[in-house]
Write an enzyme that holds these catalytic residues in place. Structure first.
Site, PDB file in Angstrom:
ATOM      1  N   PHE A   1       1.246   5.091   0.819  1.00  0.00           N
ATOM      2  CA  PHE A   1       0.701   6.112   1.702  1.00  0.00           C
ATOM      3  C   PHE A   1       1.295   7.466   1.340  1.00  0.00           C
ATOM      4  O   PHE A   1       2.502   7.572   1.047  1.00  0.00           O
ATOM      5  CB  PHE A   1       1.037   5.810   3.168  1.00  0.00           C
ATOM      6  CG  PHE A   1       0.400   4.559   3.710  1.00  0.00           C
ATOM      7  CD1 PHE A   1      -0.789   4.619   4.421  1.00  0.00           C
ATOM      8  CD2 PHE A   1       0.988   3.324   3.506  1.00  0.00           C
ATOM      9  CE1 PHE A   1      -1.371   3.471   4.922  1.00  0.00           C
ATOM     10  CE2 PHE A   1       0.417   2.166   4.005  1.00  0.00           C
ATOM     11  CZ  PHE A   1      -0.772   2.236   4.711  1.00  0.00           C
TER      12      PHE A   1
ATOM     13  N   THR B   1       0.856  -1.186   0.000  1.00  0.00           N
ATOM     14  CA  THR B   1       0.000   0.000   0.000  1.00  0.00           C
ATOM     15  C   THR B   1       0.892   1.236   0.000  1.00  0.00           C
ATOM     16  O   THR B   1       1.887   1.303   0.726  1.00  0.00           O
ATOM     17  CB  THR B   1      -0.929   0.032   1.228  1.00  0.00           C
ATOM     18  OG1 THR B   1      -1.862  -1.042   1.136  1.00  0.00           O
ATOM     19  CG2 THR B   1      -1.709   1.346   1.292  1.00  0.00           C
TER      20      THR B   1
END
Length: 280
Positions: free
Chosen positions: A176, A174
């Site tokens: 960020f 992921t």
């Protein structure tokens, strides 16, 4: 001391990403229920920094966060790419033979689908947060319940890890974004080290309008790493284009921006920052 607003609780992936990005600094978390609250916290206190997920290699982009980012007036000052791993955990006195339910965020449940299929007798229950599921089981002494979360969250809430690394895809990351009040941005990002930019714009209804922009970026040797289109609410068949680019020459990058601005509408630089490292 870094004051970081995140969506989720202590032990969540946002928490882990924040501590890794600001490794070596003292971090004070502001835990928010929604991403809207993250941006509200920055608006209320300009010294607050936001950490928000923007895309996942399996689940794709968090489209609503693009809209929130553009409308917030904040600036991207950095990014972090976190390897997402999941474990299944429970109260210390429980074990596989006593587990009847597994609780977690819907995305986490989806990312562990193959593992869950091996335990068809256990009920899957959707929750708002991975770490929140661990906290709920720990504080509520929920016998027979398990959570899917990061192993660090299990440790924080005193739970026993039944099995770690249960995610289906081991290449699950992921990305960020680190965002701040524009007036505080230069304190958080050395611009001379920046080699990445996020921009957004719309285009006129003209033949080849997008290809002209892409051709200019190519001419200046700007590497386009992502393009995401979102419809403009209230303007049928018109779109905003969110674009990430990498560059190794600041002057050439700025020349490319000057060249594409006349071809676009509603152009905005969301941030110029250093390409984030990837942590396992």
């Amino acid at each position: 001391m870094r004051k970081i607003a995140i969506q989720g609780l202590i032990g969540s992936f946002h928490d882990i990403a924040a501590h890794l990005y600001f490794e070596g600094d003292q971090v004070q978390l502001v835990c928010c229920s929604t991403f809207e609250e993250v941006f509200a916290a920055i608006k209320q206190d300009p010294t607050t920094i936001g950490m928000l997920a923007i895309e996942n290699t399996i689940a794709g982009s968090l489209l609503h966060n693009y809209e929130l980012l553009r409308d917030s007036g904040t600036t991207i000052v950095g990014e972090h790419k976190l390897h997402i791993t999941h474990c299944v955990c429970c109260l210390p006195e429980d074990d596989w033979d006593s587990i009847t339910e597994i609780h977690s965020h819907p995305v986490a449940l989806m990312q562990c689908r193959h593992f869950l299929e091996k335990h068809p007798q256990i009920k899957h229950v959707e929750a708002e947060d991975t770490a929140g599921s661990a906290k709920m089981i720990s504080e509520g002494k929920k016998r027979g319940w398990a959570a899917i979360c990061h192993a660090e969250a299990a440790r924080l809430y005193g739970l026993k890890v039944l099995e770690d690394h249960i995610e289906d895809n081991k290449h699950n990351f992921t990305r960020f974004l680190v965002v701040s009040n524009p007036n505080k941005a230069d304190l958080l990002r050395p611009l001379m080290e920046a080699n990445k930019a996020s921009i957004v714009f719309s285009l006129p209804h003209e033949e080849g309008s997008l290809s002209h922009v892409l051709a200019i970026l190519s001419f200046y040797h700007i590497n386009l790493t992502k393009i995401q289109s979102l419809p403009i609410i209230g303007k049928e068949w018109e779109y905003l284009f969110y674009v990430d680019v990498l560059y190794d020459d600041l002057t050439r990058y700025r020349q490319s921006i000057d060249a594409i601005i006349p071809l676009t509408k509603d152009f905005k630089i969301l941030g110029e920052y250093k390409d984030g490292r990837q942590t396992m």
